[in-house]
Design an enzyme around this catalytic site. Structure first.
Site, mmCIF file in Angstrom:
data_model
loop_
_atom_site.group_PDB
_atom_site.id
_atom_site.type_symbol
_atom_site.label_atom_id
_atom_site.label_comp_id
_atom_site.label_asym_id
_atom_site.label_seq_id
_atom_site.Cartn_x
_atom_site.Cartn_y
_atom_site.Cartn_z
ATOM 1 N N ILE A 441 -12.525 -36.763 24.591
ATOM 2 C CA ILE A 441 -13.782 -36.030 24.749
ATOM 3 C C ILE A 441 -14.127 -35.162 23.543
ATOM 4 O O ILE A 441 -15.222 -34.654 23.415
ATOM 5 C CB ILE A 441 -13.759 -35.212 26.061
ATOM 6 C CG1 ILE A 441 -13.389 -36.108 27.245
ATOM 7 C CG2 ILE A 441 -15.070 -34.524 26.347
ATOM 8 C CD1 ILE A 441 -14.275 -37.340 27.423
ATOM 9 N N GLY A 442 -13.170 -34.958 22.643
ATOM 10 C CA GLY A 442 -13.536 -34.252 21.410
ATOM 11 C C GLY A 442 -12.435 -33.397 20.844
ATOM 12 O O GLY A 442 -11.959 -33.621 19.743
ATOM 13 N N HIS A 651 -21.403 -35.822 27.653
ATOM 14 C CA HIS A 651 -20.224 -35.511 28.457
ATOM 15 C C HIS A 651 -20.562 -34.388 29.425
ATOM 16 O O HIS A 651 -21.248 -33.434 29.071
ATOM 17 C CB HIS A 651 -19.061 -35.084 27.548
ATOM 18 C CG HIS A 651 -17.959 -34.396 28.294
ATOM 19 N ND1 HIS A 651 -17.112 -35.078 29.138
ATOM 20 C CD2 HIS A 651 -17.595 -33.099 28.372
ATOM 21 C CE1 HIS A 651 -16.264 -34.209 29.680
ATOM 22 N NE2 HIS A 651 -16.549 -33.005 29.243
ATOM 23 N N CYS A 653 -18.739 -32.028 32.786
ATOM 24 C CA CYS A 653 -17.506 -31.845 33.529
ATOM 25 C C CYS A 653 -17.678 -30.984 34.773
ATOM 26 O O CYS A 653 -17.531 -29.797 34.736
ATOM 27 C CB CYS A 653 -16.400 -31.311 32.643
ATOM 28 S SG CYS A 653 -16.879 -30.126 31.419
ATOM 29 N N HIS A 704 -6.898 -30.173 33.214
ATOM 30 C CA HIS A 704 -6.691 -28.787 33.641
ATOM 31 C C HIS A 704 -5.274 -28.551 34.126
ATOM 32 O O HIS A 704 -4.912 -27.449 34.499
ATOM 33 C CB HIS A 704 -7.693 -28.416 34.740
ATOM 34 C CG HIS A 704 -9.092 -28.427 34.234
ATOM 35 N ND1 HIS A 704 -9.990 -29.422 34.538
ATOM 36 C CD2 HIS A 704 -9.741 -27.590 33.400
ATOM 37 C CE1 HIS A 704 -11.127 -29.187 33.918
ATOM 38 N NE2 HIS A 704 -11.005 -28.079 33.222
HETATM 39 N N1 GLN Z 1 -16.252 -31.692 23.152
HETATM 40 C C1 GLN Z 1 -15.750 -30.573 23.884
HETATM 41 C C2 GLN Z 1 -14.229 -30.602 23.872
HETATM 42 O O1 GLN Z 1 -13.685 -31.661 23.837
HETATM 43 C C3 GLN Z 1 -16.246 -30.610 25.317
HETATM 44 C C4 GLN Z 1 -15.789 -29.410 26.087
HETATM 45 C C5 GLN Z 1 -16.412 -29.258 27.463
HETATM 46 O O2 GLN Z 1 -16.908 -30.172 28.039
HETATM 47 N N2 GLN Z 1 -16.365 -28.084 28.018
HETATM 48 O O3 GLN Z 1 -13.577 -29.565 23.928
HETATM 49 ZN ZN ZN Z 2 -15.741 -31.173 29.654
#
Ligand code: GLN
Ligand code: ZN
Length: 764
Positions: A441-442, A651, A653, A704
């Site tokens: 995700i990054g 993205h 969450c 998490h």
């Molecule tokens: N790109 C961000 C990361 O990977 C996304 C964080 C998030 O969604 N809160 O940290």
């Molecule tokens: Zn996220």
């Protein structure tokens, strides 16, 4: 009468955070924690008394969360924590954060966002058998009341104190039933507990008790309206001789204006940042007294004292000041502590700001002007007027080029060149990705070393060259790791970012970061939202240097990483002189420029994160479509300028998707990654229902938790996902960024994740 609904708990220098964390690390014991936190509370009470407010809240303090305080205070302790019941502090923190011991592992209670704020509360867990017992609440009240009374006595002050309780209906509605029973069925039992506090309050000479009922701004079913009536009738009968101060906030009370005036309460608080003075008029005519929440508890701007005074004077021509409180719109919990701590801020901008202590001063100023006449405080009012005028005219705020660019946004800018079905083909050609492509995700783990280098660069104790070298070294490490593990779409790892919003904020003109503007997010965790004060411009390209460096290290596609306009807006303090939507469009244009730069560098995949899209939803459902409309448009302005061959990802969450499913489709992102691992992929049902055509990466690694999911487990989740979406649509990725995890965990988990994708590819 001046008052506020609640005060921040953290302290000027986040003292509460420090003491909590020392306690959790066993550096101080429970007794010291209680003593130190009591001292902090007393300091705050003292400040409030000195400020001259006529009535101040008590019992609004909490060591972790005020909803948790109600859960524990009213004895609604879920059975799994019962073994800890003899040790109150241990019990409290086990519920808040879980507890890991040699031979036991107690999970924490679930958290959720407190209405439309970024504060998280602990979700009460109820069953049909939940019993309530107010012993601990009485104990907590006793401490806070006695403490405050003592200080008032010592100072010889006349300040009144008003204990704050979370109202019974909101308490129940914030909770979840774990056995399918209806939480409202618990109301009679819960009311008994609330009522048994009454006698104690009388004994302590309390004249007014505040009941917080934020649910009063929602559309309420007949049943809930009746529940409200019964609840407050029962409360009022029990609290004989005590006035009930009913606090609502966070949205327009107009929808329940009739209901609240039918409740057996004495004072009704209305949030005048979100409701109109007409509604206040309407309510005031029908109740004993009203509390006018005119000072914004959710933002950091100085109030327009003069214009407020004229509105209030008009209001008071019909109503007597004796029957009015003047105060904050909601608790000041959501505001930083003291603007005088901002010594680094541009002086011109600092003059426009008002944090909690300044808000208290504003309330004081208003009440003085109203009771003694504006002449008595003419100099202060004039200072406000001048500051306001300077803000209105400031060239730091108004930039004609920005306004012009926003006004020129048209439909074409919100549309990709071709529909998804065509883009899909060209992207496939270009990217040549396998089935079930793997990505992350990054962010990658943010080690102490990385933080140290960033901090050193910020303090200018290392040169840009040194900083860049270190960051590049980290990017190289992250890229090599991903190559080695065999991921398909790589990322640079975000080592240069302290925070996904602040990082961009610091690089836009029109944004400032504060040094001490902390706001509690949950427990000891605080955030420092940047402030958007003016029309937004980008000095230079922000992400290009990092992403193109990362791309130069690999032949695999490198995914460029940006934060979306709604998330930047949502996690900042925003301007109150233009609509939120306009600021969102200003940000969208800057994100669009960033994307254009990345595209020019040959980056083929760009992700625009919008984790806060859902939380920006107004509380009242009638307002959803207006918000979602500009939220979608701003995302599309940001992301639609690209060629068909450029793949746009987004993205999110959180897992409640149904409500905004239409919006997600409308974003028209080529790929969306979403948090899903805890929900067993059930949230994909919504995508199936709407036959969502674009690609989806439901997270299969819960980031998490320190747990490392096995390959088999992840295969299982992917198999579940395949029931809802086609193989051609399915991406393989974690739930969110890996920033908070350890390298060892990430390394094992991602290897398992890649194996899971390989397994599916070969056994399809
Ligand atoms: N790109 C961000 C990361 O990977 C996304 C964080 C998030 O969604 N809160 O940290
Ligand atoms: Zn996220």
């Amino acid at each position: 009468m001046g008052t506020i609904l609640g005060f921040p708990r953290m302290g000027q220098r986040r003292e509460l955070k420090r003491m909590l964390e020392s306690y959790w690390k066993n550096e101080i014991d429970a007794q010291s924690l209680m003593q130190e936190s009591s001292a902090l509370r007393q300091k705050h009470v003292s400040l409030l008394i000195d400020s001259g407010l006529s009535e101040i809240p008590v019992n609004d303090f909490s060591l972790y969360d005020h909803v948790l305080d109600s859960i524990v205070g009213f004895g609604a302790i879920p059975p799994r924590y019962k073994p800890l019941q003899d040790d109150f502090i241990r019990l409290y923190f086990a519920m808040a954060r879980g507890e890991r011991g040699a031979n036991h592992n107690t999970k924490a209670m679930e958290m959720s966002k407190w209405f439309d704020t970024n504060y998280h509360y602990i979700i009460p867990e109820f069953t049909r058998d939940t019993l309530f017992d107010p012993t601990l609440m009485i104990q907590k009240l006793r401490h806070s009341i006695e403490e405050a009374a003592q200080i008032i006595k010592e100072k010889g002050a006349t300040t009144k104190i008003r204990p704050v309780l979370l109202g019974p209906i909101s308490f129940l509605l914030l909770g979840k039933s774990s056995d399918g029973s209806k939480v409202l069925d618990l109301l009679p039992r819960l009311l008994e507990a609330y009522c048994s506090i009454a006698e104690f309050c009388t004994e302590k000479g309390i004249a007014t008790v505040q009941f917080d009922e934020p649910y009063l701004v929602y559309t309420l079913s007949k049943e809930l309206q009746e529940a409200y009536k019964t609840a407050y009738k029962t409360v009022k009968d029990a609290y004989k001789g005590i006035e009930i101060f009913l606090a609502s906030y966070f949205d327009d009370l107009a929808i329940n204006a009739d209901l609240v005036t039918e409740l057996a309460v004495d004072i009704i608080h209305i949030d005048l940042q979100r409701s109109s003075f007409e509604t206040a008029e309407y309510i005031a005519k029908r109740c004993k007294a009203i509390s006018l929440g005119v000072i914004d508890g959710r933002n950091i701007w100085k109030a327009h004292i003069s214009s407020l005074l004229s509105t209030l004077n008009a209001f008071l021509s019909e109503h007597s000041l004796q029957r009015c409180y003047i105060g904050s719109s909601c608790s000041l919990l959501h505001c930083p502590f003291d603007v005088r701590g901002e010594t680094e801020l541009d002086a011109e901008i600092a003059e426009w700001l008002s944090f909690s202590l300044q808000k208290v001063e504003e309330i004081q100023l208003l009440t003085s002007a109203l009771s003694k006449g504006a002449e008595s405080v003419a100099t202060s009012i004039a200072q406000y007027d001048e500051a306001m005028q300077r803000r209105e005219r400031s060239t730091q705020v108004h930039r004609a080029e920005v306004k012009k660019r926003v006004s020129e946004i048209d439909e074409a800018m919100m549309k990709r060149k071709s529909p998804y079905s065509e883009r899909k083909e060209t992207q496939k050609q270009r990217l040549q990705l396998p089935l079930f492509p793997t990505t992350t995700i990054g962010s990658y783990p943010q080690t102490a070393e990385i933080r140290k280098i960033r901090a050193a660069f910020k303090k200018q104790s290392i040169s840009y060259q040194e900083y860049q070298d270190s960051m590049r070294e980290e990017i190289r490490k992250v890229v090599d790791f991903q190559e080695e593990v065999g991921l398909d779409v790589l990322v640079h790892g975000e080592p240069e970012r302290n925070d996904m919003v602040e990082y961009f904020g610091e690089r836009f003109d029109g944004f400032v970061s504060t040094s001490n503007g902390w706001v509690q997010s949950y427990g000891s965790r605080c955030v420092k939202p940047p402030i958007i004060y003016g029309d937004l411009q980008r000095k230079t390209s922000i992400t290009k240097e990092w992403i193109s460096f990362a791309q130069s290290l690999t032949k695999k596609p490198m995914k460029g990483m940006l934060t979306g306009p709604v998330t930047i807006l949502q996690w900042s303090f925003v301007r109150n002189d233009i609509p939120r939507s306009e600021t969102a469009f200003q940000i969208a244009l800057l994100v669009r420029d960033e994307i254009e730069d990345l595209e020019k560098e040959g980056i083929g995949i760009i992700q625009v994160d919008e984790p806060a899209l859902r939380e920006g939803l107004p509380l009242q459902s009638e307002k959803h479509s207006e918000y979602l409309d500009w939220a979608v448009k701003s995302f599309r302005v940001a992301s639609s300028g690209v060629e068909d061959t450029t793949q746009i990802h987004t993205h999110m969450c959180y897992s409640e998707f149904n409500e905004i499913m239409r919006t997600i489709i409308d974003l028209d992102a080529d790929v969306i990654s979403i948090e899903a691992s805890r929900s067993d992929m059930e949230l994909l049902e919504a995508f199936k229902e709407h036959s969502y055509p674009n690609e989806i990466g439901p997270g299969i690694y819960d980031i998490h938790s320190p747990r490392i999911p096995s390959t088999e487990e992840m295969i299982e989740l992917l198999q579940l996902a395949r029931k809802y979406i086609n193989d051609e649509q399915l991406w393989v990725n974690p739930d969110c960024g890996l920033k908070t995890r350890q390298w060892e965990e990430v390394s094992l988990a991602l290897r398992n994740m890649v194996s899971a994708a390989h397994f599916l590819r070969t056994r399809k």
